[in-house]
Design an enzyme around this catalytic site. Structure first.
Site, PDB file in Angstrom:
ATOM      1  N   HIS A  82       0.887  -1.228  -0.016  1.00 60.55           N
ATOM      2  CA  HIS A  82      -0.025   0.052  -0.273  1.00 60.55           C
ATOM      3  C   HIS A  82       0.949   1.173  -0.205  1.00 60.55           C
ATOM      4  O   HIS A  82       0.287   2.209  -0.048  1.00 60.55           O
ATOM      5  CB  HIS A  82      -1.007   0.106   1.254  1.00 60.55           C
ATOM      6  CG  HIS A  82      -0.510   0.036   2.433  1.00 60.55           C
ATOM      7  ND1 HIS A  82      -0.329  -1.062   3.333  1.00 60.55           N
ATOM      8  CD2 HIS A  82       0.242   0.950   3.137  1.00 60.55           C
ATOM      9  CE1 HIS A  82       0.291  -0.637   4.534  1.00 60.55           C
ATOM     10  NE2 HIS A  82       0.444   0.474   4.416  1.00 60.55           N
ATOM     11  N   SER A 141       1.772  -4.815   7.654  1.00 63.88           N
ATOM     12  CA  SER A 141       0.625  -4.472   6.860  1.00 63.88           C
ATOM     13  C   SER A 141      -0.244  -3.317   7.654  1.00 63.88           C
ATOM     14  O   SER A 141      -0.336  -2.250   7.177  1.00 63.88           O
ATOM     15  CB  SER A 141      -0.534  -5.598   6.409  1.00 63.88           C
ATOM     16  OG  SER A 141      -1.378  -5.157   5.759  1.00 63.88           O
ATOM     17  N   SER A 165       4.269   1.168   9.591  1.00 60.49           N
ATOM     18  CA  SER A 165       3.985   0.085   8.471  1.00 60.49           C
ATOM     19  C   SER A 165       5.157  -0.160   7.540  1.00 60.49           C
ATOM     20  O   SER A 165       6.112   0.816   7.434  1.00 60.49           O
ATOM     21  CB  SER A 165       2.844   0.748   7.398  1.00 60.49           C
ATOM     22  OG  SER A 165       2.445  -0.057   6.529  1.00 60.49           O
ATOM     23  N   ASP A 175      -0.590  -7.644   0.352  1.00 56.11           N
ATOM     24  CA  ASP A 175      -0.031  -6.288   0.934  1.00 56.11           C
ATOM     25  C   ASP A 175       1.577  -6.313   0.920  1.00 56.11           C
ATOM     26  O   ASP A 175       2.144  -6.529   1.696  1.00 56.11           O
ATOM     27  CB  ASP A 175      -0.544  -5.919   2.106  1.00 56.11           C
ATOM     28  CG  ASP A 175      -0.262  -4.232   2.708  1.00 56.11           C
ATOM     29  OD1 ASP A 175       0.385  -3.648   1.404  1.00 56.11           O
ATOM     30  OD2 ASP A 175      -0.403  -3.898   3.315  1.00 56.11           O
ATOM     31  N   GLY A 225       2.986   4.690  11.040  1.00 52.71           N
ATOM     32  CA  GLY A 225       4.443   5.005  11.163  1.00 52.71           C
ATOM     33  C   GLY A 225       5.331   3.614  11.194  1.00 52.71           C
ATOM     34  O   GLY A 225       6.682   3.742  10.957  1.00 52.71           O
TER      35      GLY A 225
END
Length: 558
Positions: free
Chosen positions: A246, A370, A355, A274, A353
């Site tokens: 993403h 994710s 991810s 993802d 922050g």
């Protein structure tokens, strides 16, 4: 990186985002405003360790032990014992899964991490489990049947309402669990029935979870997507790194936080999966380490998947190192942007922050962050995209301590030195053909370092080298060798003899050879270099176009 890799994932088309999905992602992506976020390290001569540094010891790193002890309320000795037991459990799980075939129903560790439980469907399989040192549990459904039940829900994932947080295989109870908002259980039961899954194989559990992608990110080392959105590196692979899907669509460009060109997103999948893959340029050398957010790194020895119940630690720039246990594999999560399946569920907290950051079980890489729900104040649930699928779908090779690019040799063969860019020679200079070969003089021929001459422009630099260079010759500094530098800006200063013409060249060791990354080739022997680049091995080269004499080289890393 293999450009012929697969371009479709098992659960969707790679890199194909709808307008609505992109709009949803854009809400959480922050705009980077800080020019420099990564710390740099002072150069150390090759073959030496910087003051205060430690070599990575065998076994689990101290950072993993400390984080695990803190988050699971263990003593350091108990944490190490658990990690050693889990290392055995990973190998045993892998072997039994293969040996038992249709009799295998999944594995999980007991809460204390000591006992490895294995679900089996017959007594013959149970005997093999006992022989392996694990505890068998007779069940009615094998692992393939459980996955089939879950797949029936995955097929109608688009029909799930916001009341559904997601679903996963609960191997310890031999069922599939669906989590639903309290009060919506009846409606979610209808959703389950419409999938055709056997009623006795699925349990609906009330839950207040509301997972969202953790998009405002810089976990691990930060990077920018198209100069705006900020995400984080997951793990190094040959030719680049993997991260969350993403973070950016296929074709997006990436750079360091201070704008140094880094690479391009060569593959991306979200939702459905993802994961994202970034192919880096020659200036970036993937290393088998994870930022521990405590001034050091953690070595990556492999990517063996951890079973349910294993301890696991997440590394992200917002909340640092956080640990917990694996609760489920192959979980489906319903995000606002769409459903993602095949994730691993944990009880580790995370916040925006974090991810894209790294997940480790012992010294084994597990996946990239994710999303999730909750936070690190009240606790939460976080999901990660397993690394094994990213590597498999994209035909990538994880960079580990066993296959990492090594440090350059102290005196690399001349053939690995590409010629530095040069200006046309002055009429008084000999033709290029008469120049000596590009061999480096041995370190013993270099005069020892000394104080720069009074008034030298290079005196402000921390590292200083003085030497004498003959006409038409070249020398490598420092002392015929190289130095390590962290990510950041480097400055080089050459103060040479009057009337001579010396060039100053900065090179980086990349993919088996020295690559020129910056050149200062003015008409005199006084040169200046300023270069912003990634961490790695560097060296300076001083070349004489005309004349000879003493020079001073100063260099710094900021």
């Amino acid at each position: 990186m293999d450009r012929g890799r697969a371009t479709r994932s098992r659960r969707g088309t790679v890199g194909r985002w709808s307008t609505a999905q992109r709009r949803g992602i854009a809400i959480g992506v922050s705009v980077a405003t800080v020019a420099g976020l990564a710390a740099v390290t002072w150069p150390a001569l090759a073959g030496e360790d910087p003051p205060g540094s430690e070599r990575t010891p065998a076994g689990p790193s101290q950072q993993i032990v400390d984080a695990l002890a803190r988050d699971l309320s263990l003593t350091p000795a108990q944490a190490r014992a658990r990690l050693e037991r889990e290392q055995w459990a990973r190998g045993t799980t892998q072997r039994l899964r293969s040996e038992l075939g249709a009799g295998y129903g999944g594995t999980w560790l007991a809460a204390d991490g000591n006992q490895l439980n294995v679900a089996v469907t017959d007594q013959a399989a149970a005997a093999r489990v006992r022989a392996a040192g694990a505890e068998p549990k007779l069940v009615s459904r094998n692992a393939r049947q459980l996955d089939t039940v879950k797949a029936s829900l995955d097929r109608i994932a688009d029909e799930a309402t916001p009341d559904v947080a997601g679903w996963f295989v609960d191997v310890s109870n031999n069922r599939v669990v669906v989590r639903a908002q309290p009060g919506s259980e009846a409606a979610v039961q209808r959703f389950v029935r419409s999938s055709g899954a056997p009623a006795n194989a699925v349990t609906v559990v009330p839950s207040t979870e509301a997972p969202v992608p953790l998009i405002d990110v810089r976990g691990g080392d930060p990077y920018l997507i198209d100069g705006r959105a900020r995400c984080s590196i997951g793990f190094s692979v040959v030719g680049g790194f993997v991260t969350a899907g993403h973070c950016g669509a296929e074709g997006a460009t990436t750079s360091s936080p201070d704008g140094v060109a880094q690479g391009v997103v060569s593959a991306s999948s979200f939702p459905g999966d993802d994961w994202g893959v970034v192919e880096t340029n020659d200036e970036w050398v993937p290393q088998p380490v994870v930022n521990d957010f405590d001034g050091g790194t953690i070595a990556v020895a492999g990517g063996q998947e951890a079973p349910v119940g294993s301890s696991i630690c997440r590394f992200g720039s917002t909340t640092g190192a956080r640990c917990g246990v694996v609760e489920a594999l192959n979980a489906t999560v319903v995000y606002p942007e769409g459903t993602v399946t095949g994730l691993t569920r944990t009880n580790v907290c995370a916040e925006p922050g974090d991810s894209g950051g790294s997940w480790m079980s012992g010294d084994q890489a597990q996946g990239v962050t994710s999303g999730g729900s909750g936070d690190c104040t009240v606790g939460g649930t976080t999901f990660f995209q397993p690394l094994t699928e990213i590597l498999d779908v994209n035909q990538l090779t994880l960079v580990t301590t066993a296959n990492a690019p090594g440090a350059p040799p102290a005196d690399p063969p001349a053939a690995t030195d590409p010629p530095a860019p040069t200006d046309p020679p002055a009429a008084t200079e000999p033709p290029a053909a008469t120049e000596p070969p590009a061999t480096e003089p041995p370190a013993a021929t270099e005069p020892p370092a000394a104080s720069p001459p009074p008034g030298s422009e290079c005196a402000e630099h921390k590292a200083l080298k003085t030497a004498t260079l003959g006409a038409g010759r070249r020398q490598v500094q420092p002392a015929g060798r190289y130095f390590r530098a962290g990510h950041g800006r480097q400055s080089g200063c050459l103060d040479g003899p009057a009337g001579a013409n010396f060039d100053l060249i900065l090179q980086k060791w990349s993919r088996g050879g020295w690559r020129t990354v910056a050149v200062s080739n003015g008409p005199t022997a006084d040169e200046q270099i300023s270069y912003s680049g990634s961490a790695g091995f560097y060296r300076y080269r001083v070349e004489s176009r005309r004349g000879a004499g003493d020079y001073t080289l100063g260099f710094s890393v900021r």
